[in-house]
Motif scaffolding. Structure first.
Motif, PDB file in Angstrom:
ATOM      1  N   PHE A  38     -11.948   4.140   9.022  1.00  0.00           N
ATOM      2  CA  PHE A  38     -11.275   4.078   7.719  1.00  0.00           C
ATOM      3  C   PHE A  38     -11.812   5.185   6.811  1.00  0.00           C
ATOM      4  O   PHE A  38     -13.030   5.313   6.657  1.00  0.00           O
ATOM      5  N   HIS A  42      -7.144   4.834   9.705  1.00  0.00           N
ATOM      6  CA  HIS A  42      -6.628   4.187   8.499  1.00  0.00           C
ATOM      7  C   HIS A  42      -7.231   4.788   7.229  1.00  0.00           C
ATOM      8  O   HIS A  42      -8.262   5.453   7.296  1.00  0.00           O
ATOM      9  N   ALA A  43      -6.594   4.502   6.108  1.00  0.00           N
ATOM     10  CA  ALA A  43      -7.154   4.938   4.820  1.00  0.00           C
ATOM     11  C   ALA A  43      -7.076   3.801   3.820  1.00  0.00           C
ATOM     12  O   ALA A  43      -6.036   3.153   3.673  1.00  0.00           O
ATOM     13  N   LEU A  44      -8.192   3.553   3.141  1.00  0.00           N
ATOM     14  CA  LEU A  44      -8.165   2.623   2.013  1.00  0.00           C
ATOM     15  C   LEU A  44      -7.753   3.361   0.759  1.00  0.00           C
ATOM     16  O   LEU A  44      -7.092   2.788  -0.110  1.00  0.00           O
ATOM     17  N   TYR A 102      -7.987  -2.889  13.649  1.00  0.00           N
ATOM     18  CA  TYR A 102      -8.847  -2.345  12.592  1.00  0.00           C
ATOM     19  C   TYR A 102     -10.323  -2.315  12.960  1.00  0.00           C
ATOM     20  O   TYR A 102     -11.176  -2.153  12.082  1.00  0.00           O
ATOM     21  N   SER A 148      -3.056   4.033   0.363  1.00  0.00           N
ATOM     22  CA  SER A 148      -3.689   3.183   1.365  1.00  0.00           C
ATOM     23  C   SER A 148      -2.711   3.115   2.531  1.00  0.00           C
ATOM     24  O   SER A 148      -1.516   2.909   2.314  1.00  0.00           O
ATOM     25  N   TYR A 149      -3.186   3.364   3.744  1.00  0.00           N
ATOM     26  CA  TYR A 149      -2.265   3.241   4.887  1.00  0.00           C
ATOM     27  C   TYR A 149      -2.930   2.686   6.130  1.00  0.00           C
ATOM     28  O   TYR A 149      -4.109   2.864   6.359  1.00  0.00           O
ATOM     29  N   ASP A 150      -2.103   1.976   6.879  1.00  0.00           N
ATOM     30  CA  ASP A 150      -2.450   1.480   8.203  1.00  0.00           C
ATOM     31  C   ASP A 150      -1.991   2.577   9.166  1.00  0.00           C
ATOM     32  O   ASP A 150      -0.790   2.812   9.323  1.00  0.00           O
ATOM     33  N   ARG A 168       1.144   2.566   1.257  1.00  0.00           N
ATOM     34  CA  ARG A 168       1.298   2.142  -0.135  1.00  0.00           C
ATOM     35  C   ARG A 168       0.645   3.135  -1.083  1.00  0.00           C
ATOM     36  O   ARG A 168      -0.463   3.616  -0.834  1.00  0.00           O
ATOM     37  N   VAL A 169       1.345   3.437  -2.164  1.00  0.00           N
ATOM     38  CA  VAL A 169       0.755   4.213  -3.250  1.00  0.00           C
ATOM     39  C   VAL A 169       0.043   3.218  -4.147  1.00  0.00           C
ATOM     40  O   VAL A 169       0.687   2.370  -4.771  1.00  0.00           O
ATOM     41  N   ILE A 170      -1.303   3.270  -4.187  1.00  0.00           N
ATOM     42  CA  ILE A 170      -2.042   2.273  -4.972  1.00  0.00           C
ATOM     43  C   ILE A 170      -2.399   2.781  -6.367  1.00  0.00           C
ATOM     44  O   ILE A 170      -2.770   1.992  -7.227  1.00  0.00           O
ATOM     45  N   ASP A 194       3.540  -0.134   5.554  1.00  0.00           N
ATOM     46  CA  ASP A 194       2.202   0.234   6.038  1.00  0.00           C
ATOM     47  C   ASP A 194       1.662   1.485   5.341  1.00  0.00           C
ATOM     48  O   ASP A 194       0.565   1.956   5.666  1.00  0.00           O
TER      49      ASP A 194
END
Lengths: 251, 251
Positions: free
Chosen positions: A241, A56-58, A127, A9-11, A88-90, A86
């Motif tokens: 996104f 962005h990516a969720l 966003y 996930s990234y901003d 994250r490895v989810i 900003d």
């Protein structure tokens, strides 16, 4: 050697997109630097596809190969310690050695967020794209379905080094729909794959239709002729996104 | 001359707090600069109270005096055009000439947001404090009510130039409660007024109780003696939001 599959996930606000570019800060570049530190030699990361600067990516999906035997949960923690907040490895798992995040992707879903009020809350500013002007949202919602099916989408893409005159620009859109979520008008599209700027151009075409600058016939004509209507805007990146990437279950 | 009352929403991430400070970028400073441009001479803005560096506001209330006869709706639009997108005027009206945002405030509500998962979504990173470690949340929720009522809160404040040994540090807390909203643990407190760092210290005291480092008896003793327990942390600013400021209806 083992193949690691991770969900990110990234901003995108601070990055020049996904793809490594010399001298620019990119999500793929930051990830490769963190993984290379853990592995102790250069690591190459493959993503499900590129996202543009500011997008962005969720849940982007990527993979890399490692020799380091660190267990997945520890690797995820180690990566999140090295990565900026900003990115994250989810999720992180061991994958089949044949797994390729781009070649094996069956579908992707994108969402474009349009804020419809004259005052955009400060916490949303990075966003959404703000468009407080009149739109025939009901007509746009009906027209969104016109993009569904297998079509040549060359009228909705951007020129790019990777495209030659022979590039196959047919893509299949499984679902294309528009809905309201409070002050947000959201365009969501799920498809087999997307061309450069395609979602931002599809959403832009719907905006022009909602303003009365284009008709449903214009949209159909663009799909048939492949010629871009001069009125189409590529909407700005911060409203976009990447929501999810789908794969067949591993055998 | 007329008095203008406005309600502001701001993302405090980029600012050295509310209050004007030489050489620093502050919300009050940015507002005064924008209003002074519209008015054509220096304008002084009064807020309902200060927020610290990095603290956010959903609805801060402020006021200023203007000679410019611009209608309220146009003034709001003009201000939002001049202000950066992380500060928005969400409401603006003409007020009684006696209206003072600090003296006339009857109650304020603050919220402190604690993210309870090991991975904090990138889009929340500037608006929560992440604490994924074990907490006895049920015990914290019960203890939160201990702060309600009129007490001397000197054990929960910070030293500051504006406080002398004679400063009255009694405040009335109308409601103090803790609740879950998905991955967020939220501490919400409504009171007559708040001392410097008071909400971040109250939330910090509840965290120490939830970790087992403090007991309910310790909290009561702090309220009675005014002596700060050495284990209390002032939680970081980015989790804190000024939610609302309440006034009596204008006569």
């Amino acid at each position: 050697m083992r193949r690691i599959r991770f969900t990110l996930s990234y901003d995108g606000s601070a990055y020049s997109g996904w793809q490594v570019q010399p001298g620019l800060s990119t999500v793929q570049g930051i990830l490769e630097a963190a993984l290379s530190r853990i592995e102790g030699h250069p690591v190459k990361v493959h993503g499900s596809g590129r996202t543009d600067a500011g997008v962005h990516a969720l849940a982007q999906v990527a993979a890399c190969d490692l020799y380091n035997p660190i267990p997945p949960a520890n690797l995820q923690r180690a990566l999140n310690r090295l990565l900026p907040p900003d990115i994250r490895v989810i999720a992180l798992t061991e994958a089949n050695l044949q797994f390729h995040p781009r070649h094996h992707a069956l579908a992707k879903t994108y969402r474009y967020r349009i804020h419809r009020q004259p005052v955009c809350p400060p916490f949303d500013r990075l966003y959404v794209w703000q468009h407080p002007f009149p739109l025939d949202e009901a007509r746009m919602a009906l027209a969104a379905a016109l993009f569904e099916g297998t079509h040549d989408f060359r009228a909705f893409t951007a020129t790019d080094d990777r495209y030659t005159p022979d590039t196959d620009m047919r893509r299949t859109v499984f679902r294309s729909h528009l809905f309201r979520d409070g002050d947000l008008l959201i365009y969501e599209v799920r498809g087999s794959g997307f061309l450069k700027h395609m979602v931002r151009n599809l959403a832009g075409a719907l905006i022009e239709l909602g303003c009365g600058n284009l008709t449903e016939a214009d949209l159909k004509q663009m799909q048939q002729t492949g010629i871009r209507h001069k009125g189409i805007r590529t909407l700005p990146p911060q409203g976009l996104f990447l929501v999810s990437v789908e794969y067949a279950p591993e055998p």
